[in-house]
Design a protein around this motif. Structure first.
Motif, PDB file in Angstrom:
ATOM      1  N   LYS A 106       0.881  -1.228   0.106  1.00  0.00           N
ATOM      2  CA  LYS A 106      -0.037  -0.181   0.102  1.00  0.00           C
ATOM      3  C   LYS A 106       0.835   1.311  -0.031  1.00  0.00           C
ATOM      4  CE  LYS A 106      -4.392  -1.771  -0.098  1.00  0.00           C
ATOM      5  NZ  LYS A 106      -5.095  -1.473  -1.067  1.00  0.00           N
ATOM      6  N   ASN A 110       1.098   4.380  -2.924  1.00  0.00           N
ATOM      7  CA  ASN A 110       0.728   5.516  -2.464  1.00  0.00           C
ATOM      8  C   ASN A 110       2.161   6.417  -2.625  1.00  0.00           C
ATOM      9  OD1 ASN A 110      -1.704   5.166  -1.593  1.00  0.00           O
ATOM     10  ND2 ASN A 110      -1.048   4.884   0.340  1.00  0.00           N
ATOM     11  N   VAL A 136      -6.865   6.633   5.456  1.00  0.00           N
ATOM     12  CA  VAL A 136      -7.548   5.526   5.831  1.00  0.00           C
ATOM     13  C   VAL A 136      -7.940   5.614   7.252  1.00  0.00           C
ATOM     14  CG1 VAL A 136      -7.471   3.026   6.121  1.00  0.00           C
ATOM     15  CG2 VAL A 136      -6.499   3.973   4.092  1.00  0.00           C
ATOM     16  N   LYS A 154     -17.508   5.460  -3.536  1.00  0.00           N
ATOM     17  CA  LYS A 154     -16.057   4.897  -3.661  1.00  0.00           C
ATOM     18  C   LYS A 154     -15.199   4.703  -2.563  1.00  0.00           C
ATOM     19  CE  LYS A 154     -12.268   5.593  -7.016  1.00  0.00           C
ATOM     20  NZ  LYS A 154     -11.475   6.502  -7.806  1.00  0.00           N
ATOM     21  N   GLU A 155     -15.155   5.629  -1.562  1.00  0.00           N
ATOM     22  CA  GLU A 155     -14.317   5.581  -0.448  1.00  0.00           C
ATOM     23  C   GLU A 155     -14.756   4.523   0.572  1.00  0.00           C
ATOM     24  OE1 GLU A 155     -14.863   9.714   0.809  1.00  0.00           O
ATOM     25  OE2 GLU A 155     -13.103  10.265  -0.086  1.00  0.00           O
ATOM     26  N   ARG A 156     -15.994   4.151   0.390  1.00  0.00           N
ATOM     27  CA  ARG A 156     -16.453   3.315   1.452  1.00  0.00           C
ATOM     28  C   ARG A 156     -16.244   2.160   0.788  1.00  0.00           C
ATOM     29  NH1 ARG A 156     -21.104   7.083   2.397  1.00  0.00           N
ATOM     30  NH2 ARG A 156     -22.396   6.018   0.619  1.00  0.00           N
ATOM     31  N   SER A 157     -16.301   1.907  -0.531  1.00  0.00           N
ATOM     32  CA  SER A 157     -16.273   0.612  -1.189  1.00  0.00           C
ATOM     33  C   SER A 157     -14.883   0.272  -1.020  1.00  0.00           C
ATOM     34  CB  SER A 157     -16.378   0.745  -2.705  1.00  0.00           C
ATOM     35  OG  SER A 157     -16.428  -0.274  -3.548  1.00  0.00           O
ATOM     36  N   GLU A 158     -13.934   1.145  -1.201  1.00  0.00           N
ATOM     37  CA  GLU A 158     -12.385   0.819  -0.755  1.00  0.00           C
ATOM     38  C   GLU A 158     -12.150   0.337   0.598  1.00  0.00           C
ATOM     39  OE1 GLU A 158      -8.454   0.117  -1.567  1.00  0.00           O
ATOM     40  OE2 GLU A 158      -9.792   0.700  -2.952  1.00  0.00           O
ATOM     41  N   LEU A 159     -12.983   0.839   1.539  1.00  0.00           N
ATOM     42  CA  LEU A 159     -12.669   0.501   2.937  1.00  0.00           C
ATOM     43  C   LEU A 159     -13.091  -1.135   3.021  1.00  0.00           C
ATOM     44  CD1 LEU A 159     -13.522   3.575   4.813  1.00  0.00           C
ATOM     45  CD2 LEU A 159     -11.465   2.443   4.604  1.00  0.00           C
ATOM     46  N   ARG A 160     -14.526  -1.263   2.459  1.00  0.00           N
ATOM     47  CA  ARG A 160     -15.188  -2.614   2.560  1.00  0.00           C
ATOM     48  C   ARG A 160     -14.194  -3.732   1.728  1.00  0.00           C
ATOM     49  NH1 ARG A 160     -21.008  -2.574   0.202  1.00  0.00           N
ATOM     50  NH2 ARG A 160     -20.969  -4.559   1.036  1.00  0.00           N
ATOM     51  N   LYS A 161     -13.537  -3.397   0.799  1.00  0.00           N
ATOM     52  CA  LYS A 161     -12.684  -4.286   0.124  1.00  0.00           C
ATOM     53  C   LYS A 161     -11.506  -4.846   0.957  1.00  0.00           C
ATOM     54  CE  LYS A 161     -13.508  -2.613  -4.738  1.00  0.00           C
ATOM     55  NZ  LYS A 161     -12.961  -2.029  -5.959  1.00  0.00           N
ATOM     56  N   ARG A 162     -11.130  -3.634   1.718  1.00  0.00           N
ATOM     57  CA  ARG A 162      -9.935  -4.099   2.629  1.00  0.00           C
ATOM     58  C   ARG A 162     -10.569  -4.852   3.994  1.00  0.00           C
ATOM     59  NH1 ARG A 162      -5.506   0.756   2.895  1.00  0.00           N
ATOM     60  NH2 ARG A 162      -4.645  -0.794   4.141  1.00  0.00           N
TER      61      ARG A 162
END
Length: 477
Positions: A106, A110, A136, A154-162
């Motif tokens: 990660k 970045n 994060v 999109k931000e919530r989706s990224e957190l859900r993927k992790r």
């Protein structure tokens, strides 16, 4: 009536509320199942204009255990960044850190760190930037503080993927019982064939297996000519009286008949011919034109044989038909004014009574009937004629199962068929074998407005070569 404690409590809360209530929040506040509150709402709605309710779909989010840790300690990539001193850190040593593997990839994406693969002691990781913002951790802290709406999808989706964020009430978090693949499901609603149709399909299949072709039988209304006269049945025959036949009032007469053939039939009836002396009476065209509901499907056989005679040269054929016929019968347990007739016809050179018996034995054997007897009989249009009997194991006696014969020359030769062509034929009803097969004693329990639809639903598949079912017994109440 919605007088339960939950409904009463809901009304009190609504009365004290200004802007309505959220059922999920109310259930959480009262410490009860959400479905109980929903049930109370529906009960009050059923009473009429007591309350108004609208369906709203909302999503609630909560941090996973790993998400709570990151909100507290920082993201894996931030921890990796903070663990790298100014002089760098060996990559192998970095990977041994608790957040090393996840945080390294990660932080690299970045562009916070870089890898120097030319270092003397192996690949070495250095900082690229002096400082960084741990987005994060910031986003997770917003959600933790009840401000999830400030984050984009999109931000919530990224957190859900992790796997740092989970939707409250999501089916993915619910326990499910194992699926039983061996369980019998509920049978789907569907139509059911009447027993007559089941037996009809079996007869039809037997004919097709024997190489027969189905005749067109779609004309329930027939002229007296095709129904009687073409079969060499005299116009004064008792079967042509109104107490045996349904005549039509409108249209009363058939307008189109093959007149050259009609003249040959007239001559055969009134004067004789083809080796016959005829009936010696005045044959009337008006009588032949009378329309009626056909009394047998032999009228369809006559039409088919006439069409065959017009084709030159002659080719042998095997025809069959299964369709409705109508007779002015006295209604009782075994007779109706409308029933089905099954008919088979074979036309070829030199057919004899022996051929007819052989075909009948083959036909009835396929029905599961092997014990046959033949008895001489009389029919106006067949000579010789035979009734067919079978031994009924249940009744312990011989019962009639059909009628048969060889069509007379007076019927065939006026059509134009060659002199050395014979036609053998036989017929039986569809209702009688169906009643025997399904153990039905009264034909009105099989056909008509009093038929029990449950009987149609419960009737099994038809196998004509299998043993028939015994008649149902009446139990005392």
């Amino acid at each position: 009536m919605a007088d339960g404690p939950v409904a009463e409590l809901l009304l009190r809360r609504l009365e004290a509320s200004d802007g309505g209530l959220d059922s999920a929040e109310l259930a959480a506040e009262l410490g009860m199942e959400h479905q109980a509150v929903v049930g109370a709402v529906k009960s009050l709605q059923a009473l009429g204009e007591v309350i108004e309710a609208e369906l709203r779909s909302t999503k609630r989010w909560e941090l996973t255990a790993e998400g709570e840790e990151i909100a507290r300690e920082g993201s894996h990539e931030a921890r990796v960044f903070r663990s790298i001193p100014p002089e760098g850190l060996a990559q192998s040593e970095l990977m041994r850190l608790p957040s090393g593997k996840v945080g390294f990839s990660k932080a690299m994406s970045n562009k916070w760190i870089r890898v120097d693969k030319s270092a003397a002691d192996g690949p070495r990781v250095f900082r690229v930037v002096d400082s960084m913002e741990d987005e994060v951790q910031r986003r997770l802290q917003l959600i933790q503080g009840g401000q999830a709406e400030k984050l984009g999808e999109k931000e919530r989706s990224e957190l859900r993927k992790r796997k740092l964020l989970a939707e409250v009430g999501s089916w993915r978090d619910r326990p499910f019982k194992p699926y039983n693949f061996l369980a019998h499901g509920v049978l789907p609603d569907s139509g059911h064939l009447h027993p007559l149709l089941k037996v009809r399909s079996q007869f039809r299949q037997i004919f097709l297996e024997m190489g027969f072709t189905e005749m067109p039988t779609d004309n329930f209304i027939e002229s007296s000519f095709w129904n009687f006269d073409a079969l060499f049945q005299p116009q004064q025959h008792p079967a042509r009286d109104q107490h045996d036949t349904f005549f039509l009032r409108d249209p009363a007469e058939a307008l189109q008949l093959p007149m050259d053939y009609v003249q040959r039939v007239k001559r055969t009836h009134s004067q004789g011919g083809y080796g016959s002396q005829g009936y010696k009476y005045t044959w009337k065209l008006d009588e032949a034109r009378k329309n009626l509901l056909r009394t047998h499907t032999t009228s369809a056989s006559a039409r088919a044989l006439y069409r065959l005679a017009q084709k030159k040269p002659f080719t042998p054929v095997k025809y069959f038909s299964i369709d409705r016929v109508f007779r002015n019968e006295t209604l009782d347990a075994t007779h109706l004014a409308e029933f089905h007739q099954i008919e088979g016809v074979v036309a070829d050179h030199g057919l004899t009574l022996g051929h007819l018996m052989g075909v009948l034995r083959e036909f009835f054997t396929k029905l599961g009937i092997t014990q046959l007897r033949f008895k001489p009989a009389y029919n106006p249009y067949t000579e010789p004629s035979m009734e067919v009997f079978s031994y009924h194991q249940g009744l312990k006696k011989w019962v009639e199962v059909g009628n048969s014969g060889v069509f007379r020359p007076e019927m065939l030769l006026p059509m134009g068929l060659p002199e050395n062509v014979s036609v053998i034929a036989w017929g039986l009803s569809l209702e009688r074998p169906t009643m025997i097969k399904y153990g039905i004693n009264n034909i009105r329990d099989l056909v008509g407005h009093k038929v029990n639809l449950q009987m149609v639903y419960d009737s099994p598949l038809c196998r004509l070569d299998a043993e028939p079912r015994p008649p149902p017994t009446q139990e005392a109440a």
